[in-house]
Design a protein around this motif. Structure first.
Motif, PDB file in Angstrom:
ATOM      1  N   VAL A  79       9.915   6.397  -8.209  1.00 22.20           N
ATOM      2  CA  VAL A  79       9.364   5.918  -6.929  1.00 22.20           C
ATOM      3  C   VAL A  79       9.191   4.398  -6.899  1.00 22.20           C
ATOM      4  O   VAL A  79       9.687   3.713  -5.993  1.00 22.20           O
ATOM      5  N   TYR A  80       8.481   3.825  -7.879  1.00 20.52           N
ATOM      6  CA  TYR A  80       8.241   2.378  -7.856  1.00 20.52           C
ATOM      7  C   TYR A  80       9.552   1.590  -7.992  1.00 20.52           C
ATOM      8  O   TYR A  80       9.735   0.546  -7.356  1.00 20.52           O
ATOM      9  N   THR A  83      11.167   1.541  -4.676  1.00 19.40           N
ATOM     10  CA  THR A  83      10.421   0.785  -3.667  1.00 19.40           C
ATOM     11  C   THR A  83      10.592  -0.720  -3.857  1.00 19.40           C
ATOM     12  O   THR A  83      10.896  -1.454  -2.917  1.00 19.40           O
ATOM     13  N   ILE A 101       1.427   5.176  -1.008  1.00 19.69           N
ATOM     14  CA  ILE A 101       1.714   6.419  -1.731  1.00 19.69           C
ATOM     15  C   ILE A 101       0.516   7.364  -1.672  1.00 19.69           C
ATOM     16  O   ILE A 101       0.670   8.570  -1.431  1.00 19.69           O
ATOM     17  N   THR A 104       0.155   8.749   1.863  1.00 16.21           N
ATOM     18  CA  THR A 104       1.290   9.631   2.162  1.00 16.21           C
ATOM     19  C   THR A 104       1.113  10.979   1.470  1.00 16.21           C
ATOM     20  O   THR A 104       1.312  12.042   2.085  1.00 16.21           O
ATOM     21  N   ALA A 307       9.063   4.490  -1.006  1.00 13.93           N
ATOM     22  CA  ALA A 307       7.747   5.138  -1.104  1.00 13.93           C
ATOM     23  C   ALA A 307       7.789   6.599  -0.688  1.00 13.93           C
ATOM     24  O   ALA A 307       7.049   7.429  -1.223  1.00 13.93           O
ATOM     25  N   SER A 310       7.963   9.690  -3.021  1.00 14.75           N
ATOM     26  CA  SER A 310       6.791  10.271  -3.685  1.00 14.75           C
ATOM     27  C   SER A 310       6.474  11.668  -3.172  1.00 14.75           C
ATOM     28  O   SER A 310       5.695  12.395  -3.802  1.00 14.75           O
ATOM     29  N   TYR A 345       0.511   7.757 -10.451  1.00 16.41           N
ATOM     30  CA  TYR A 345       0.879   6.561  -9.676  1.00 16.41           C
ATOM     31  C   TYR A 345      -0.139   5.437  -9.846  1.00 16.41           C
ATOM     32  O   TYR A 345       0.231   4.259  -9.868  1.00 16.41           O
TER      33      TYR A 345
END
Length: 773
Positions: A79-80, A83, A101, A104, A307, A310, A345
């Motif tokens: 994810v990171y 992003t 994140i 969401t 993002a 996630s 996260y």
């Protein structure tokens, strides 16, 4: 018919006869399909789906960890990195992304799915088809006119509606039923959702396995990206090669592995949070999201495409609920998955605040050195489990679309007698493997695959919201303010994410749309011709009177045996039968016209599956039968179909005679009432006369059953209509291409009917006919 008939047919018939003055002639004309639907013996439930035993619920919650959460659970791998594709520009940008994140995860998986969407299950089953089936049952929006009044007598068919009726719900229902455009749009949306889920089934194995295997670069410099790609391809090929053996043999190992995975990522998250930067807890303040957008403007909006990864796999919360219970999914999500992901996260954000340069390989860089190899092994295992779950989900959704006439005929193999819904489709498995290998070898990096992945994920979520709003208005009768609130909050978030992922169309985002275009073209061609054929059969169907004339004609001979004539037409006898009789002047001693029908529900109990009707006169032994299945039912495999058909046919004959006896006995009250009114003259039957009639009927039952048993012993022949279709003369160019080229190419390259139904070749007789559509 009312539900009273199902619960107590004798009492209801008795009351109905006393309340109406009917002649015996009218009683004799009662449709025996109605009789059969009124003789249901009990109700069928979904077992564990209605359980309130907490030990069972907790056991299912544990098992769900391995099936449902593999995809969303492995999202911290990438994810990171997806992003911050251009690196971290400002330290507080990390807080902004962490806040995005967090909210969401809270609003979409937790609020939307766990607390709202899971209430919209179809008798315990979920997914796009479950929502579509709910709408089809409540409003007549199906495009094929195969509905029967008896369908509503299936116990699973009924909807539990609130007593309060709102005017808005009735108006919406009326508009949907009157608008062909709305019907086509709902079918189109269902096909699009199905196509995107299949695309998800291609992309999940690619990005999960590639991300996990990529971690090996941390311990060896000799491992190039090309080598990682080919190792990933090898794992994917092995994964697809073992699909034929089913997942039940390794299913028990899934949940413990995912539990270990969640324990490790949450534990490492807590470690990094304490060691590097505990102040990231400030990200709970949504102010950091606003600041992030102010600093980065368009780039912040584009980064939403990373993002959103996630929440990949969130749709599995709903799609896989049929294997568990709503309560078990809610417990496993709230107690294990959600906290573990938030901690993971948060820990990664704490590490990243001190190590901006490691964002591209953040997951494995943030692992404490002593835990690297155990984490690498568990990560690869979790990635394989995530891939397995999506592949199995792809098979299931194709099975559902096949049952509704939206997908070409393919062979469905059920790989487990213990677990429902575990299916294997050889053709689809082979094509998925080729697609996965092609995507992995072609894209090589998770960044480009992530761009494609995001579009598939957000499209499915948006379509689910669309169907859910219709369910909320028409079926739940939700207050309009709550519906508007849902659309404003959830709808705006999903549309924002959708706009972001579509921006990366040229950077890999075109891939799921290309998949969807190909799949929807195939599905549209097949469904369009399927509907045209059904309407052709309906317009040219043969009346029972014509069948009677053909059967009793001296030009035809009856030969020993039982013939099962398959068709898709529910209302009547297909024209291909007349074509057969004109060319083969012989007919078996017992003939059953079988119509295979799919209902817009997940399952039809076996005792409610068969509807029979006898074609008059009785001595020609011609029957019509409608066999009803739900979209997740196993077809023709619970036991040999022909044996089950014969047993149900004999039950129908016994029940038909018993019903006749009941009507005859009750007719005495009617006749005496009519005598008093001076409408009918005559005398009541004597008790002796009734006993003689009853004995004669019992003899008729015995005779009929002997005829059927004798015919079945001689042999069962399966008559299958193999229709060739072509566009009629004068058709438009587009119609000729669709039917003569598109449909016929699909038909020639896919399974034949007997292979789909597992019918022995030695007992098949194909009847060919050309349909000009």
């Amino acid at each position: 018919m009312s539900s009273d008939v199902v619960n107590s047919p004798d009492d209801t018939h008795d009351q109905g006869l006393k309340s109406k003055k009917l002649s015996w002639g009218k009683l004799r004309r009662m449709d025996s399909l109605d009789m059969e639907s009124g003789t249901v013996h009990g109700r069928s439930h979904h077992g564990s789906k209605d359980t309130k035993d907490w030990s069972v619920i907790l056991h299912l919650a544990f098992q769900s960890l391995g099936i449902v959460y593999g995809d969303i659970g492995t999202s911290p791998l990438y994810v990171y990195a997806s992003t911050f594709t251009d690196g971290v520009k400002h330290n507080d940008d990390i807080l902004g992304v962490l806040s995005i994140i967090f909210y969401t995860l809270t609003l979409i998986p937790l609020f939307k799915y766990v607390l709202t969407v899971l209430k919209a299950t179809d008798n315990g089953d979920g997914g796009t088809f479950a929502l579509y089936s709910l709408i089809c049952r409540y409003a007549k929006v199906g495009l094929i006119p195969s509905q029967q009044a008896e369908d509503r007598e299936v116990s699973n068919f009924r909807l539990e509606l609130p007593s309060k009726r709102l005017q808005m719900a009735s108006k919406l229902k009326s508009k949907l039923e009157k608008s062909n455009s709305a019907k086509f749009f709902l079918l189109f949306a269902t096909m699009l959702g199905t196509s995107m889920v299949i695309g998800d089934g291609v992309l999940t194995p690619c990005i999960s396995v590639l991300s996990a295997v990529g971690g090996i670069k941390e311990v060896t410099d000799s491992m190039t990206q090309d080598r990682i790609v080919w190792i990933s391809v090898g794992i994917l090929v092995c994964l697809f090669m073992v699909q034929r053996f089913g997942t039940d043999k390794v299913g028990y190992s899934f949940a413990p592995i995912i539990c270990v995975w969640f324990a490790l990522i949450s534990g490492i998250g807590v470690y990094n949070f304490i060691k590097f930067d505990p102040t990231v807890v400030k990200a709970i303040n949504p102010k950091y999201i606003i600041d992030y957008f102010r600093r980065n403007k368009k780039q912040a909006w584009i980064s939403l495409g990373g993002a959103v990864l996630s929440i990949t796999g969130t749709e599995a919360l709903f799609a896989d609920v049929g294997h568990f219970t709503v309560r078990s999914i809610q417990i496993s999500m709230c107690a294990v998955t959600y906290p573990a992901l938030v901690l993971a996260y948060t820990g990664q954000a704490s590490f990243l605040r001190k190590h901006h340069q490691d964002v591209a390989d953040l997951f494995f860089k943030s692992i404490p050195h002593g835990l690297y190899w155990p984490m690498f092994v568990v990560a690869v295992s979790a990635a394989i489990i995530a891939s397995q779950a999506m592949i199995s989900g792809t098979f299931s959704i194709i099975q559902q679309s096949l049952s509704l006439g939206c997908f070409p005929r393919v062979k469905i193999m059920h790989t487990s007698t213990k677990y429902e819904g575990q299916v294997y489709i050889p053709e689809v498995n082979y094509l998925l493997m080729l697609a996965c290998v092609g995507v992995t070898a072609g894209f090589k990096t998770t960044t480009k695959i992530g761009n494609a992945y995001g579009i598939a994920v957000v499209f499915v979520m948006t379509l689910t919201s669309l169907f859910l709003v219709l369910v909320m208005i028409m079926i739940w009768k939700t207050h309009i303010l709550l519906v508007i609130s849902y659309v404003v909050v959830i709808g705006s978030i999903e549309l924002l994410y959708l706009s972001s992922v579509l921006y990366k169309f040229d950077q890999g985002g075109y891939l799921p749309l290309a998949f969807a275009l190909v799949l929807m073209t195939i599905m549209y061609i097949w469904n369009d011709v399927y509907r045209r054929k059904y309407y052709y059969d309906l317009d040219h169907k043969i009346s029972p009177e014509v069948v009677k004339e053909l059967v009793v004609s001296t030009n035809f001979s009856r030969i020993p045996g039982l013939a099962i004539f398959y068709s898709e037409l529910v209302h009547g006898i297909p024209p291909i039968f007349k074509h057969y009789m004109e060319n083969v002047p012989a007919l078996h001693s017992v003939l059953v016209f079988v119509s295979i029908k799919s209902l817009p529900i997940s399952k039809v109990p076996v005792e409610e599956r068969f509807l029979f009707r006898r074609v008059d006169p009785n001595d020609i032994y011609v029957f019509r039968c409608v066999v009803r299945y739900g979209y997740t039912d196993v077809r023709f495999e619970e036991e040999p179909f022909e044996r089950l058909l014969v047993e149900r046919l004999k039950e129908f004959i016994r029940g038909e005679i018993m019903m006749t006896v009941t009507l005859t006995h009750n007719s005495g009250d009617i006749v005496s009432g009519e005598l008093q009114d001076g409408l009918i003259n005559g005398e009541n039957e004597s008790e002796e006369s009734k006993q003689i009639d009853e004995k004669r009927r019992q003899q008729d039952v015995k005779k009929d059953i002997e005829v059927i048993d004798r015919a079945a012993q001689v042999g069962v022949v399966h008559l299958i209509g193999e229709t060739e279709v072509m566009a009629d003369k004068g058709s438009r160019f587009g119609k000729r291409v669709l039917i003569n080229v598109g449909y016929n190419i699909l038909k020639k390259n896919l399974r034949q009917t007997e292979k789909v139904f597992d019918i022995p070749h030695k007992r098949i007789l194909k009847v060919g006919m050309i349909y000009e559509l």
